[in-house]
Design a protein around this motif. Structure first.
Motif, PDB file in Angstrom:
ATOM      1  N   ALA A  70       0.836  -1.207   0.000  1.00 47.63           N
ATOM      2  CA  ALA A  70       0.000   0.000   0.000  1.00 47.63           C
ATOM      3  C   ALA A  70       0.869   1.255   0.000  1.00 47.63           C
ATOM      4  O   ALA A  70       0.622   2.218  -0.745  1.00 47.63           O
ATOM      5  N   SER A  71       1.915   1.272   0.849  1.00 54.37           N
ATOM      6  CA  SER A  71       2.776   2.457   0.916  1.00 54.37           C
ATOM      7  C   SER A  71       3.540   2.664  -0.402  1.00 54.37           C
ATOM      8  O   SER A  71       3.764   3.800  -0.841  1.00 54.37           O
ATOM      9  N   ARG A  72       3.926   1.591  -1.041  1.00 57.72           N
ATOM     10  CA  ARG A  72       4.680   1.703  -2.300  1.00 57.72           C
ATOM     11  C   ARG A  72       3.797   2.203  -3.443  1.00 57.72           C
ATOM     12  O   ARG A  72       4.246   2.958  -4.311  1.00 57.72           O
ATOM     13  N   ILE A  73       2.542   1.748  -3.443  1.00 62.26           N
ATOM     14  CA  ILE A  73       1.628   2.220  -4.495  1.00 62.26           C
ATOM     15  C   ILE A  73       1.377   3.716  -4.343  1.00 62.26           C
ATOM     16  O   ILE A  73       1.378   4.473  -5.335  1.00 62.26           O
ATOM     17  N   ILE A  74       1.188   4.172  -3.105  1.00 57.40           N
ATOM     18  CA  ILE A  74       1.008   5.613  -2.873  1.00 57.40           C
ATOM     19  C   ILE A  74       2.270   6.361  -3.270  1.00 57.40           C
ATOM     20  O   ILE A  74       2.226   7.451  -3.870  1.00 57.40           O
ATOM     21  N   ALA A  75       3.434   5.787  -2.962  1.00 57.14           N
ATOM     22  CA  ALA A  75       4.698   6.422  -3.361  1.00 57.14           C
ATOM     23  C   ALA A  75       4.802   6.520  -4.880  1.00 57.14           C
ATOM     24  O   ALA A  75       5.311   7.512  -5.440  1.00 57.14           O
ATOM     25  N   PHE A  76       4.318   5.472  -5.577  1.00 55.15           N
ATOM     26  CA  PHE A  76       4.340   5.493  -7.042  1.00 55.15           C
ATOM     27  C   PHE A  76       3.491   6.647  -7.586  1.00 55.15           C
ATOM     28  O   PHE A  76       3.874   7.328  -8.538  1.00 55.15           O
ATOM     29  N   LEU A  77       2.334   6.891  -6.967  1.00 55.54           N
ATOM     30  CA  LEU A  77       1.477   7.993  -7.399  1.00 55.54           C
ATOM     31  C   LEU A  77       2.184   9.338  -7.214  1.00 55.54           C
ATOM     32  O   LEU A  77       2.075  10.245  -8.038  1.00 55.54           O
ATOM     33  N   ILE A  78       2.934   9.440  -6.115  1.00 53.27           N
ATOM     34  CA  ILE A  78       3.667  10.685  -5.857  1.00 53.27           C
ATOM     35  C   ILE A  78       4.749  10.890  -6.913  1.00 53.27           C
ATOM     36  O   ILE A  78       4.922  11.985  -7.480  1.00 53.27           O
ATOM     37  N   GLU A  79       5.473   9.814  -7.176  1.00 50.61           N
ATOM     38  CA  GLU A  79       6.577   9.927  -8.148  1.00 50.61           C
ATOM     39  C   GLU A  79       6.074  10.266  -9.534  1.00 50.61           C
ATOM     40  O   GLU A  79       6.757  10.957 -10.312  1.00 50.61           O
ATOM     41  N   ARG A  80       4.868   9.818  -9.880  1.00 47.49           N
ATOM     42  CA  ARG A  80       4.310  10.077 -11.216  1.00 47.49           C
ATOM     43  C   ARG A  80       3.397  11.320 -11.228  1.00 47.49           C
ATOM     44  O   ARG A  80       2.729  11.582 -12.216  1.00 47.49           O
ATOM     45  N   ASN A  81       3.372  12.011 -10.128  1.00 45.11           N
ATOM     46  CA  ASN A  81       2.591  13.253 -10.024  1.00 45.11           C
ATOM     47  C   ASN A  81       1.101  12.989 -10.289  1.00 45.11           C
ATOM     48  O   ASN A  81       0.423  13.774 -10.947  1.00 45.11           O
ATOM     49  N   LEU A  82       0.609  11.868  -9.756  1.00 45.90           N
ATOM     50  CA  LEU A  82      -0.794  11.494  -9.944  1.00 45.90           C
ATOM     51  C   LEU A  82      -1.573  11.565  -8.631  1.00 45.90           C
ATOM     52  O   LEU A  82      -2.705  11.096  -8.559  1.00 45.90           O
ATOM     53  N   ILE A  83      -0.976  12.155  -7.652  1.00 47.65           N
ATOM     54  CA  ILE A  83      -1.554  12.061  -6.319  1.00 47.65           C
ATOM     55  C   ILE A  83      -2.861  12.826  -6.207  1.00 47.65           C
ATOM     56  O   ILE A  83      -3.806  12.386  -5.532  1.00 47.65           O
ATOM     57  N   ARG A 166       6.419   4.759   7.697  1.00 43.32           N
ATOM     58  CA  ARG A 166       6.736   5.821   6.747  1.00 43.32           C
ATOM     59  C   ARG A 166       7.723   5.309   5.705  1.00 43.32           C
ATOM     60  O   ARG A 166       8.768   4.752   6.062  1.00 43.32           O
ATOM     61  N   LEU A 167       7.384   5.512   4.441  1.00 49.14           N
ATOM     62  CA  LEU A 167       8.252   5.142   3.329  1.00 49.14           C
ATOM     63  C   LEU A 167       8.742   6.436   2.650  1.00 49.14           C
ATOM     64  O   LEU A 167       7.928   7.222   2.150  1.00 49.14           O
ATOM     65  N   PRO A 168      10.060   6.708   2.630  1.00 47.20           N
ATOM     66  CA  PRO A 168      10.577   7.927   1.975  1.00 47.20           C
ATOM     67  C   PRO A 168      10.263   7.910   0.477  1.00 47.20           C
ATOM     68  O   PRO A 168      10.379   6.874  -0.188  1.00 47.20           O
ATOM     69  N   VAL A 169       9.814   9.082  -0.047  1.00 47.31           N
ATOM     70  CA  VAL A 169       9.444   9.200  -1.455  1.00 47.31           C
ATOM     71  C   VAL A 169      10.318  10.288  -2.095  1.00 47.31           C
ATOM     72  O   VAL A 169      10.486  11.382  -1.525  1.00 47.31           O
ATOM     73  N   TYR A 170      10.837   9.955  -3.279  1.00 48.13           N
ATOM     74  CA  TYR A 170      11.681  10.893  -4.011  1.00 48.13           C
ATOM     75  C   TYR A 170      11.031  11.179  -5.369  1.00 48.13           C
ATOM     76  O   TYR A 170      10.545  10.262  -6.034  1.00 48.13           O
ATOM     77  N   ARG A 171      11.044  12.444  -5.728  1.00 46.82           N
ATOM     78  CA  ARG A 171      10.563  12.832  -7.059  1.00 46.82           C
ATOM     79  C   ARG A 171      11.717  13.530  -7.762  1.00 46.82           C
ATOM     80  O   ARG A 171      12.244  14.539  -7.272  1.00 46.82           O
ATOM     81  N   ASN A 172      12.051  12.936  -8.922  1.00 50.53           N
ATOM     82  CA  ASN A 172      13.201  13.446  -9.701  1.00 50.53           C
ATOM     83  C   ASN A 172      14.462  13.476  -8.844  1.00 50.53           C
ATOM     84  O   ASN A 172      15.235  14.464  -8.832  1.00 50.53           O
ATOM     85  N   LYS A 173      14.624  12.401  -8.049  1.00 51.29           N
ATOM     86  CA  LYS A 173      15.797  12.208  -7.205  1.00 51.29           C
ATOM     87  C   LYS A 173      15.919  13.254  -6.095  1.00 51.29           C
ATOM     88  O   LYS A 173      16.991  13.415  -5.487  1.00 51.29           O
TER      89      LYS A 173
END
Length: 546
Positions: A70-83, A166-173
């Motif tokens: 669940a946390s990784r899927i939410i992180a994926f949305l953040i990384e793809r700017n789909l949140i 908490r899973l750290p999320v990075y966007r564009n590194k």
């Protein structure tokens, strides 16, 4: 000094020295066994707790790792700017499919910007997570590890107690924030099968952060502080740096060891007392044996005297019975003969009463002669001069039936015995037994019913088991023993003739041959007489003398 003298007296004699030695050795052995029980039982209970701690750890980790996706899927949305577009929809789907996740959150930089479900969690929006030093420390661990890391148990802003992953999320590194999962305490405990009290009948449990074990805060179960005492084991859960403790509520290793220690002490004392008693017995036993030997010699002499007296008395009784039976028969024959002559000569003179009296007198004389013959036969039972021989039971029963042929024909009786074995015994006594038993079966049968008699023999272990079964009038169970007593009759002479000696003779013969006889019967449904004889492979050449 006095104590030393007493101790010296206790060990001076050989029985006392042996007793002390036995006590010390047995005490060392039993207490050594008690200590071994202590160590083995303690180790077994420790392994039991270790296994339980591992079991709880596995269930705990399994529950936590189920929230990872669940946390990784939410992180994926953040990384793809789909949140903004898909957060609520995807969160709803994730929570509906995973009953271990109570809420999902987005933490951008330092603040919570989104949460699902929003209802009940509104207070968390805008909350600055890293403002608290402990929250910041836990968040930095997740950032350092670059993986999902759990904090807790903590008091949740929206109320209640739970843990936050908490899973750290990075966007564009570039670090964006955290994808967070919220698991309430009651949800987590239900998943790992622990009661809200942290206890069950066997174990107590505790979950605490590794670096905070020394404090009494942030325990999963705040009322359980003694989780490190007694029999316990801990397992480490890396995903949140937790220590999972399992503790045995009621260890029994010490009780069992103490019980055996006490029993060992008691055994040592009793065994020592027993050995001391044995050590002082030889002289007593010697004196007692001498005394008993003299008493036995005296009793043996008395028994020999009594045996000689009984032998002489038996011979006198046998001679008396023989003479009495023979001497009584002659007067009876004379009485019967003269009465018969009177009846024949004065038949026309006598009235009906006179003829009846003569008839009763003649019949009484006949019955008296029959009783005398039976008594003579009873006295002879066991006085066998012939050797034992192989007896073909088929031929023997043929002979019995031939002797009873007239009665068999009159009553239209059916006697069956199939193919019987050969046995080793005395022929004439066996002939008497079957004559009496089959004769009784023919006699005691209701009028109008044809007697059906079945004779069978089977080998049972080291003996022959005989049975004579009939369909006669039967015998009440209360008379099953009485009928084997001499002169005992269950019916009047008018109903069934006989002297009451037949079954007594049967019992005496069977007993003298080393067997037993008994009856099974029910009134109106016939009787079955059973008797046993020892099984013999060869012919014994010795006569059986009673």
């Amino acid at each position: 000094m006095k104590s030393f003298v007493i101790l010296s007296d206790l060990v001076r004699t050989r029985p006392n020295r042996n007793a002390w030695l036995v006590f010390i050795v047995s005490l060392l052995i039993t207490q050594g066994i008690a200590y071994r029980i202590y160590t083995v039982e303690k180790e077994n209970e420790f392994l039991q707790v270790k296994q339980e701690a591992g079991h709880i750890k596995n269930k705990f980790e399994s529950a936590l790792y189920q929230s990872t996706n669940a946390s990784r899927i939410i992180a994926f949305l953040i990384e793809r700017n789909l949140i903004d577009t898909y957060f609520e929809t995807v969160s709803e789907e994730l929570i509906s499919q995973n009953n271990l996740v109570d809420a999902l959150q987005l933490v951008k930089d330092n603040k919570i910007i989104k949460t699902y479900p929003l209802k009940g969690n509104e207070v968390t929006i805008g909350y600055s997570v890293l403002r608290d030093s402990f929250h910041r420390k836990e968040a930095l661990k997740a950032l350092k590890r670059r993986e999902l890391y759990f904090e807790g148990p903590i008091k949740l802003k929206q109320g209640g107690v739970g843990i936050v992953g908490r899973l750290p999320v990075y966007r564009n590194k570039v670090f964006w924030g955290f994808s967070a999962v919220i698991i309430r305490k009651e949800t987590l405990l239900h998943a790992i099968g622990i009661d809200s009290t942290g206890k069950n009948d066997t174990y107590s449990y505790q979950l605490v952060k590794s670096e905070r074990e020394s404090s009494n805060s942030d325990f999963m179960f705040n009322d359980l502080y003694d989780y490190k005492s007694g029999i316990f084991y801990k397992e480490h859960v890396k995903i949140g740096d937790w220590e999972v403790y399992a503790k045995l509520n009621n260890p029994h290793y010490l009780d069992r060891a103490l019980q055996f220690s006490f029993l060992g002490l008691l055994f040592s004392f009793l065994f020592t007392l027993f050995m001391w008693h044995l050590s002082v017995q030889p002289q007593k036993l010697k004196l007692l044996v001498e005394k008993k030997t003299k008493a036995l010699d005296r009793l043996n002499r008395e028994l020999e005297d009594r045996a000689h007296e009984l032998t002489a008395s038996n011979k006198e009784l046998e001679q008396f019975a023989y003479i009495a039976s023979h001497d009584l028969q002659e007067p009876l024959r004379m009485v019967s003969a003269y009465l018969t002559q009177i009846e024949r000569k004065y038949f026309h003179v006598l009235d009906e009463n006179g003829k009846k009296y003569i008839y009763f007198a003649v019949e009484g004389a006949k019955r008296m002669r029959s009783i005398i013959l039976d008594v003579l036969e009873f006295s002879r039972v066991g006085k066998y001069v012939e050797k034992q021989e192989k007896i073909d039971l088929n031929q023997l029963l043929d002979e019995v039936c031939m002797g009873l042929q007239k009665t068999i024909e009159e009553k239209r009786a059916v006697i069956s015995y199939g193919v019987l074995p050969e046995i080793v015994s005395h022929r004439y006594p066996m002939l008497q037994v079957f004559q009496n038993l089959i004769g009784n079966s023919l006699k005691y049968c209701e009028g109008g019913r044809s007697p059906v008699i079945r004779v069978s023999v089977v080998r049972h272990h080291d003996e022959w088991l005989f049975s004579v079964k009939d369909n006669g009038i039967g015998i009440d169970k209360e008379y099953a023993e009485k009928i084997f007593v001499i002169f005992q009759r269950l019916h009047s002479k008018d109903q069934y003739s006989g002297s009451g000696l037949g079954l007594a003779i049967v019992k005496k013969i069977i007993n003298n041959l080393g067997g037993a006889v008994w009856l099974e019967s029910e009134v109106g449904f016939g009787s079955t007489f059973y008797f046993t004889l020892p099984y013999k492979n060869d012919i014994q050449n010795k006569s059986v003398i009673a």
